[in-house]
Scaffold this motif. Structure first.
Motif, PDB file in Angstrom:
ATOM      1  N   GLY A  30      82.228 161.100 -22.788  1.00 32.75           N
ATOM      2  CA  GLY A  30      82.328 162.422 -22.183  1.00 32.75           C
ATOM      3  C   GLY A  30      81.357 162.614 -21.031  1.00 32.75           C
ATOM      4  N   ALA A  31      80.927 161.547 -20.366  1.00 33.88           N
ATOM      5  CA  ALA A  31      79.989 161.655 -19.249  1.00 33.88           C
ATOM      6  C   ALA A  31      80.632 162.427 -18.103  1.00 33.88           C
ATOM      7  CB  ALA A  31      79.571 160.260 -18.783  1.00 33.88           C
ATOM      8  N   ASP A  32      79.851 163.280 -17.458  1.00 37.14           N
ATOM      9  CA  ASP A  32      80.348 164.054 -16.322  1.00 37.14           C
ATOM     10  C   ASP A  32      80.500 163.160 -15.110  1.00 37.14           C
ATOM     11  OD1 ASP A  32      78.282 166.866 -17.228  1.00 37.14           O
ATOM     12  OD2 ASP A  32      80.339 166.405 -17.775  1.00 37.14           O
ATOM     13  N   CYS A  33      81.476 163.465 -14.288  1.00 44.82           N
ATOM     14  CA  CYS A  33      81.694 162.668 -13.091  1.00 44.82           C
ATOM     15  C   CYS A  33      80.773 163.107 -11.971  1.00 44.82           C
ATOM     16  CB  CYS A  33      83.151 162.760 -12.643  1.00 44.82           C
ATOM     17  SG  CYS A  33      83.617 164.416 -12.106  1.00 44.82           S
ATOM     18  N   CYS A  34      80.244 164.290 -12.053  1.00 44.61           N
ATOM     19  CA  CYS A  34      79.351 164.786 -11.011  1.00 44.61           C
ATOM     20  C   CYS A  34      78.381 165.791 -11.617  1.00 44.61           C
ATOM     21  CB  CYS A  34      80.152 165.434  -9.890  1.00 44.61           C
ATOM     22  SG  CYS A  34      81.214 166.764 -10.451  1.00 44.61           S
ATOM     23  N   THR A  35      77.390 166.134 -10.844  1.00 47.99           N
ATOM     24  CA  THR A  35      76.412 167.112 -11.289  1.00 47.99           C
ATOM     25  C   THR A  35      77.025 168.497 -11.196  1.00 47.99           C
ATOM     26  OG1 THR A  35      74.697 165.696 -10.396  1.00 47.99           O
ATOM     27  CG2 THR A  35      74.080 167.974 -10.888  1.00 47.99           C
TER      28      THR A  35
END
Length: 134
Positions: A30-35
Protein backbone atom coordinates in the motif's frame (compact mmCIF):
# COMPACT_ATOMS: atom_id res chain seq x y z
CA UNK A 1 5.75 -14.42 -19.18
CA UNK A 2 7.48 -17.76 -19.64
CA UNK A 3 5.94 -21.03 -18.70
CA UNK A 4 8.22 -21.19 -15.69
CA UNK A 5 6.99 -17.81 -14.39
CA UNK A 6 3.60 -18.22 -12.87
CA UNK A 7 1.46 -15.95 -10.82
CA UNK A 8 0.69 -16.86 -7.29
CA UNK A 9 -2.88 -17.88 -6.71
CA UNK A 10 -5.31 -15.07 -5.92
CA UNK A 11 -5.58 -16.30 -2.36
CA UNK A 12 -2.00 -15.11 -1.83
CA UNK A 13 -2.65 -11.76 -3.51
CA UNK A 14 -3.78 -9.04 -1.07
CA UNK A 15 -4.93 -6.83 -3.96
CA UNK A 16 -7.37 -9.43 -5.22
CA UNK A 17 -6.15 -9.68 -8.83
CA UNK A 18 -3.29 -11.37 -10.64
CA UNK A 19 -1.96 -7.93 -11.63
CA UNK A 20 -1.13 -7.27 -7.98
CA UNK A 21 1.53 -9.96 -8.10
CA UNK A 22 3.26 -8.17 -10.95
CA UNK A 23 3.40 -4.82 -9.15
CA UNK A 24 5.89 -5.87 -6.52
CA UNK A 25 6.06 -5.57 -2.75
CA UNK A 26 5.43 -1.77 -2.67
CA UNK A 27 2.00 -2.12 -4.24
CA UNK A 28 1.04 -4.95 -1.90
CA UNK A 29 2.21 -2.95 1.09
CA UNK A 30 0.00 0.00 0.00
CA UNK A 31 2.94 2.39 -0.52
CA UNK A 32 1.93 5.82 -1.81
CA UNK A 33 3.05 6.78 -5.28
CA UNK A 34 3.70 10.37 -4.26
CA UNK A 35 3.85 12.62 -1.26
CA UNK A 36 0.43 13.88 -0.20
CA UNK A 37 -0.21 17.51 -1.06
CA UNK A 38 0.12 20.03 1.74
CA UNK A 39 -2.31 22.79 2.57
CA UNK A 40 -3.60 24.77 -0.41
CA UNK A 41 -1.43 27.77 -1.20
CA UNK A 42 -4.51 29.97 -1.65
CA UNK A 43 -6.99 30.16 1.20
CA UNK A 44 -10.71 30.00 0.51
CA UNK A 45 -11.05 33.65 1.53
CA UNK A 46 -8.25 34.76 -0.82
CA UNK A 47 -9.74 32.73 -3.66
CA UNK A 48 -13.15 34.33 -3.08
CA UNK A 49 -11.68 37.84 -3.11
CA UNK A 50 -9.70 37.19 -6.29
CA UNK A 51 -12.72 35.65 -7.98
CA UNK A 52 -14.71 38.79 -7.17
CA UNK A 53 -12.14 40.90 -9.01
CA UNK A 54 -11.92 38.50 -11.96
CA UNK A 55 -15.71 38.36 -12.25
CA UNK A 56 -15.85 42.15 -12.26
CA UNK A 57 -13.31 42.25 -15.08
CA UNK A 58 -15.01 39.50 -17.07
CA UNK A 59 -17.63 41.83 -18.54
CA UNK A 60 -16.71 43.95 -21.60
CA UNK A 61 -18.89 46.87 -20.43
CA UNK A 62 -17.10 46.97 -17.08
CA UNK A 63 -13.73 46.92 -18.82
CA UNK A 64 -14.86 49.85 -20.93
CA UNK A 65 -16.05 51.70 -17.84
CA UNK A 66 -12.65 51.26 -16.20
CA UNK A 67 -10.99 52.49 -19.37
CA UNK A 68 -13.23 55.56 -19.60
CA UNK A 69 -12.70 56.48 -15.94
CA UNK A 70 -8.94 56.00 -16.22
CA UNK A 71 -8.74 58.09 -19.41
CA UNK A 72 -10.72 60.99 -17.91
CA UNK A 73 -8.85 64.29 -17.72
CA UNK A 74 -9.37 64.58 -13.98
CA UNK A 75 -9.05 60.85 -13.33
CA UNK A 76 -12.72 60.60 -12.52
CA UNK A 77 -16.03 60.44 -14.32
CA UNK A 78 -19.60 61.32 -13.46
CA UNK A 79 -22.14 58.56 -13.88
CA UNK A 80 -24.08 60.96 -16.11
CA UNK A 81 -21.17 60.90 -18.59
CA UNK A 82 -20.86 57.11 -18.71
CA UNK A 83 -24.20 56.08 -20.21
CA UNK A 84 -23.74 57.49 -23.71
CA UNK A 85 -20.34 55.93 -24.55
CA UNK A 86 -21.64 52.47 -23.61
CA UNK A 87 -25.08 52.97 -25.18
CA UNK A 88 -26.62 51.55 -22.00
CA UNK A 89 -29.27 52.87 -19.67
CA UNK A 90 -28.34 54.61 -16.45
CA UNK A 91 -29.57 51.76 -14.19
CA UNK A 92 -27.42 49.25 -16.10
CA UNK A 93 -24.35 51.48 -15.94
CA UNK A 94 -24.92 52.04 -12.21
CA UNK A 95 -25.14 48.28 -11.70
CA UNK A 96 -21.81 47.73 -13.49
CA UNK A 97 -20.20 50.55 -11.51
CA UNK A 98 -21.40 49.03 -8.23
CA UNK A 99 -19.75 45.72 -9.14
CA UNK A 100 -16.48 47.54 -9.87
CA UNK A 101 -16.72 49.40 -6.55
CA UNK A 102 -17.48 46.17 -4.66
CA UNK A 103 -14.44 44.55 -6.31
CA UNK A 104 -12.24 47.37 -5.01
CA UNK A 105 -11.40 48.76 -8.44
CA UNK A 106 -13.36 52.02 -8.36
CA UNK A 107 -14.08 54.59 -5.67
CA UNK A 108 -17.50 56.28 -5.55
CA UNK A 109 -18.04 59.81 -4.29
CA UNK A 110 -21.52 61.31 -4.07
CA UNK A 111 -21.75 65.02 -5.00
CA UNK A 112 -25.27 66.36 -4.86
CA UNK A 113 -27.44 64.19 -7.06
CA UNK A 114 -24.54 62.72 -9.05
CA UNK A 115 -21.99 60.07 -8.24
CA UNK A 116 -18.40 60.43 -9.41
CA UNK A 117 -16.12 57.45 -9.91
CA UNK A 118 -12.34 57.25 -9.83
CA UNK A 119 -9.83 54.42 -9.84
CA UNK A 120 -8.75 53.19 -6.44
CA UNK A 121 -5.05 54.08 -6.21
CA UNK A 122 -2.96 50.97 -6.93
CA UNK A 123 -5.98 48.82 -7.79
CA UNK A 124 -4.95 48.10 -11.36
CA UNK A 125 -1.40 47.27 -10.34
CA UNK A 126 -2.51 44.91 -7.59
CA UNK A 127 -5.04 43.32 -9.94
CA UNK A 128 -2.28 42.70 -12.46
CA UNK A 129 -0.35 40.82 -9.77
CA UNK A 130 -3.23 38.54 -8.74
CA UNK A 131 -2.34 35.81 -11.22
CA UNK A 132 1.37 36.09 -10.59
CA UNK A 133 0.89 35.40 -6.89
CA UNK A 134 -1.21 32.25 -7.21
Amino acid sequence: MTTQQTLRPETENPLGSPLGNLLGDDARAGADCCTPAGLPALSAEDAQRRALVFKALADPNRLRLLSIVKAGESGEACVCDLTEPLDLGQPTVSHHLKILVDAGLLHREKRGTWAYYSLVPGALESTAGLLATL
